[in-house]
Design a protein around this motif. Structure first.
Motif, PDB file in Angstrom:
ATOM      1  N   ALA A   1       0.834  -1.207   0.000  1.00 12.89           N
ATOM      2  CA  ALA A   1       0.000   0.000   0.000  1.00 12.89           C
ATOM      3  C   ALA A   1       0.871   1.260   0.000  1.00 12.89           C
ATOM      4  CB  ALA A   1      -0.941  -0.007   1.204  1.00 12.89           C
ATOM      5  N   ARG A   2       1.950   1.254   0.778  1.00 19.54           N
ATOM      6  CA  ARG A   2       2.860   2.412   0.780  1.00 19.54           C
ATOM      7  C   ARG A   2       3.521   2.575  -0.586  1.00 19.54           C
ATOM      8  NH1 ARG A   2       3.830   0.436   6.031  1.00 19.54           N
ATOM      9  NH2 ARG A   2       5.745  -0.633   5.396  1.00 19.54           N
ATOM     10  N   ALA A   3       3.937   1.464  -1.188  1.00 24.65           N
ATOM     11  CA  ALA A   3       4.556   1.523  -2.521  1.00 24.65           C
ATOM     12  C   ALA A   3       3.567   2.037  -3.562  1.00 24.65           C
ATOM     13  CB  ALA A   3       5.083   0.147  -2.913  1.00 24.65           C
ATOM     14  N   PHE A   4       2.313   1.597  -3.466  1.00 26.35           N
ATOM     15  CA  PHE A   4       1.277   2.014  -4.416  1.00 26.35           C
ATOM     16  C   PHE A   4       1.047   3.528  -4.376  1.00 26.35           C
ATOM     17  CE2 PHE A   4      -3.140   2.778  -5.658  1.00 26.35           C
ATOM     18  CZ  PHE A   4      -3.203   2.113  -6.883  1.00 26.35           C
ATOM     19  N   ARG A   5       1.118   4.106  -3.171  1.00 25.27           N
ATOM     20  CA  ARG A   5       0.939   5.552  -3.051  1.00 25.27           C
ATOM     21  C   ARG A   5       2.030   6.311  -3.809  1.00 25.27           C
ATOM     22  NH1 ARG A   5      -0.906   4.097   2.114  1.00 25.27           N
ATOM     23  NH2 ARG A   5       1.056   4.508   3.182  1.00 25.27           N
ATOM     24  N   ARG A   6       3.200   5.726  -3.875  1.00 23.52           N
ATOM     25  CA  ARG A   6       4.320   6.361  -4.591  1.00 23.52           C
ATOM     26  C   ARG A   6       4.266   6.086  -6.089  1.00 23.52           C
ATOM     27  NH1 ARG A   6      10.638   5.471  -2.971  1.00 23.52           N
ATOM     28  NH2 ARG A   6      11.480   6.041  -4.989  1.00 23.52           N
ATOM     29  N   THR A   7       3.934   4.853  -6.469  1.00 26.80           N
ATOM     30  CA  THR A   7       3.851   4.493  -7.887  1.00 26.80           C
ATOM     31  C   THR A   7       2.818   3.381  -8.064  1.00 26.80           C
ATOM     32  OG1 THR A   7       5.095   3.832  -9.854  1.00 26.80           O
ATOM     33  CG2 THR A   7       5.838   2.914  -7.785  1.00 26.80           C
ATOM     34  N   PRO A   8       1.659   3.691  -8.609  1.00 32.67           N
ATOM     35  CA  PRO A   8       0.597   2.697  -8.777  1.00 32.67           C
ATOM     36  C   PRO A   8       1.029   1.501  -9.632  1.00 32.67           C
ATOM     37  CG  PRO A   8      -0.261   4.900  -9.109  1.00 32.67           C
ATOM     38  CD  PRO A   8       1.233   5.027  -9.051  1.00 32.67           C
ATOM     39  N   PHE A   9       0.389   0.373  -9.360  1.00 36.23           N
ATOM     40  CA  PHE A   9       0.634  -0.855 -10.113  1.00 36.23           C
ATOM     41  C   PHE A   9      -0.696  -1.514 -10.422  1.00 36.23           C
ATOM     42  CE2 PHE A   9       1.655  -1.521  -5.560  1.00 36.23           C
ATOM     43  CZ  PHE A   9       0.618  -2.353  -5.201  1.00 36.23           C
ATOM     44  N   SER A  10      -0.675  -2.576 -11.237  1.00 37.01           N
ATOM     45  CA  SER A  10      -1.902  -3.237 -11.700  1.00 37.01           C
ATOM     46  C   SER A  10      -2.512  -4.173 -10.667  1.00 37.01           C
ATOM     47  CB  SER A  10      -1.615  -4.046 -12.965  1.00 37.01           C
ATOM     48  OG  SER A  10      -1.148  -3.212 -13.983  1.00 37.01           O
ATOM     49  N   LEU A  11      -1.657  -4.884  -9.925  1.00 33.95           N
ATOM     50  CA  LEU A  11      -2.108  -5.910  -8.978  1.00 33.95           C
ATOM     51  C   LEU A  11      -0.920  -6.321  -8.136  1.00 33.95           C
ATOM     52  CD1 LEU A  11      -4.162  -8.211  -8.061  1.00 33.95           C
ATOM     53  CD2 LEU A  11      -3.135  -9.598  -9.870  1.00 33.95           C
ATOM     54  N   ALA A  12      -1.175  -6.743  -6.906  1.00 36.71           N
ATOM     55  CA  ALA A  12      -0.160  -7.416  -6.101  1.00 36.71           C
ATOM     56  C   ALA A  12      -0.823  -8.597  -5.410  1.00 36.71           C
ATOM     57  CB  ALA A  12       0.451  -6.472  -5.073  1.00 36.71           C
ATOM     58  N   VAL A  13      -0.078  -9.682  -5.291  1.00 34.82           N
ATOM     59  CA  VAL A  13      -0.542 -10.857  -4.565  1.00 34.82           C
ATOM     60  C   VAL A  13       0.477 -11.173  -3.475  1.00 34.82           C
ATOM     61  CG1 VAL A  13      -2.018 -11.840  -6.348  1.00 34.82           C
ATOM     62  CG2 VAL A  13       0.419 -12.344  -6.394  1.00 34.82           C
ATOM     63  N   ILE A  14      -0.009 -11.736  -2.386  1.00 33.60           N
ATOM     64  CA  ILE A  14       0.809 -11.940  -1.197  1.00 33.60           C
ATOM     65  C   ILE A  14       0.680 -13.386  -0.752  1.00 33.60           C
ATOM     66  CG2 ILE A  14       1.105 -11.294   1.230  1.00 33.60           C
ATOM     67  CD1 ILE A  14      -0.291  -8.579   0.393  1.00 33.60           C
ATOM     68  N   GLY A  15       1.826 -14.027  -0.549  1.00 37.08           N
ATOM     69  CA  GLY A  15       1.816 -15.391  -0.045  1.00 37.08           C
ATOM     70  C   GLY A  15       3.081 -16.137  -0.431  1.00 37.08           C
ATOM     71  N   PHE A  16       3.023 -17.446  -0.278  1.00 35.53           N
ATOM     72  CA  PHE A  16       4.164 -18.306  -0.564  1.00 35.53           C
ATOM     73  C   PHE A  16       4.274 -18.538  -2.064  1.00 35.53           C
ATOM     74  CE2 PHE A  16       6.007 -22.570  -1.134  1.00 35.53           C
ATOM     75  CZ  PHE A  16       7.232 -22.364  -0.535  1.00 35.53           C
ATOM     76  N   GLU A  17       5.333 -18.003  -2.659  1.00 35.84           N
ATOM     77  CA  GLU A  17       5.644 -18.180  -4.079  1.00 35.84           C
ATOM     78  C   GLU A  17       4.419 -17.990  -4.974  1.00 35.84           C
ATOM     79  OE1 GLU A  17       8.175 -21.603  -4.664  1.00 35.84           O
ATOM     80  OE2 GLU A  17       9.653 -20.756  -3.281  1.00 35.84           O
ATOM     81  N   VAL A  18       3.869 -16.781  -4.940  1.00 37.14           N
ATOM     82  CA  VAL A  18       2.594 -16.482  -5.606  1.00 37.14           C
ATOM     83  C   VAL A  18       2.718 -15.750  -6.936  1.00 37.14           C
ATOM     84  CG1 VAL A  18       1.227 -16.492  -3.486  1.00 37.14           C
ATOM     85  CG2 VAL A  18       2.371 -14.382  -4.200  1.00 37.14           C
ATOM     86  N   SER A  19       3.914 -15.353  -7.312  1.00 37.67           N
ATOM     87  CA  SER A  19       4.081 -14.565  -8.536  1.00 37.67           C
ATOM     88  C   SER A  19       3.460 -15.265  -9.739  1.00 37.67           C
ATOM     89  CB  SER A  19       5.566 -14.329  -8.815  1.00 37.67           C
ATOM     90  OG  SER A  19       5.722 -13.574  -9.987  1.00 37.67           O
ATOM     91  N   GLY A  20       2.639 -14.523 -10.473  1.00 31.69           N
ATOM     92  CA  GLY A  20       2.053 -15.031 -11.704  1.00 31.69           C
ATOM     93  C   GLY A  20       0.899 -15.997 -11.532  1.00 31.69           C
TER      94      GLY A  20
END
Length: 194
Positions: free
Chosen positions: A141-160
């Motif tokens: 959320a702090r990063a998004f305030r500085r530079t918006p992104f499309s989506l983030a996912v959180i967890g164990f090896e969740v990329s993609g």
């Protein structure tokens, strides 16, 4: 007692990554650079180093940049976890090419989390921690305030594991992972709930 912030202790880097995986929304190096800088700052990462087999004081720092990510594959540092303990952390870019967007994964290895005393639930095949989920969501959320992104996912090896186009602006009702999904410029957090 073992030190979860030690680079040289290879067991800190073991057992996979607990991630804040960000779909950057572009395949442009400048976007990777913006999101990398925002995440590194939002997490309060100390240092930026190329090698995990020597301690920070035993190596020269590298620039926290898309060029360094391309050259070294991973960037590494130390971060203070929500428990107050320092731990190793890192970042890797997963480039999508022409067909999809890039991802930037900020991670803390599970080996370091275990040594730092982070309580987690092991559903038989993966690590999950509500404490880490909430902390990584706050970093996102702090990063998004500085530079918006499309989506983030959180967890164990969740990329993609999904993407913004697939979600089409809707958080799943049943969530095995956490989601940070922007809707009309506002970031919404859907915590893991199953």
């Amino acid at each position: 007692m073992s030190n979860p912030a030690s680079f040289r202790d290879q067991s800190n880097w073991a057992d996979g990554f607990y991630e804040l995986a960000i779909e950057v929304g572009s395949t442009d190096d400048a976007r990777i650079q913006e999101v990398l800088g925002a995440v590194w700052s939002a997490a309060g990462v100390q240092g930026c180093f190329a090698f995990r087999d020597r301690e920070p004081e035993e190596q020269e720092p590298v620039s926290c940049s898309a060029a360094s990510l391309a050259e070294y594959g991973h960037l590494r540092g130390q971060v203070r976890l929500p428990t107050g303990r320092p731990a190793v952390c890192g970042c890797v870019a997963i480039r999508g090419g022409d067909e999809s967007s890039d991802w930037l994964d900020f991670y803390v290895p599970v080996g370091a989390l275990s040594k730092a005393g982070i309580a987690y639930w092991d559903g038989g095949s993966f690590f999950r921690s509500a404490v880490m989920d909430d902390w990584l969501a706050a970093v996102g959320a702090r990063a998004f305030r500085r530079t918006p992104f499309s989506l983030a996912v959180i967890g164990f090896e969740v990329s993609g594991c999904t993407d913004a186009a697939t979600l089409a602006g809707r958080l799943p009702e049943s969530r095995g992972i956490g989601y940070l999904l922007p809707l009309d410029g506002v970031l919404h957090y859907g915590a893991a709930n199953d």
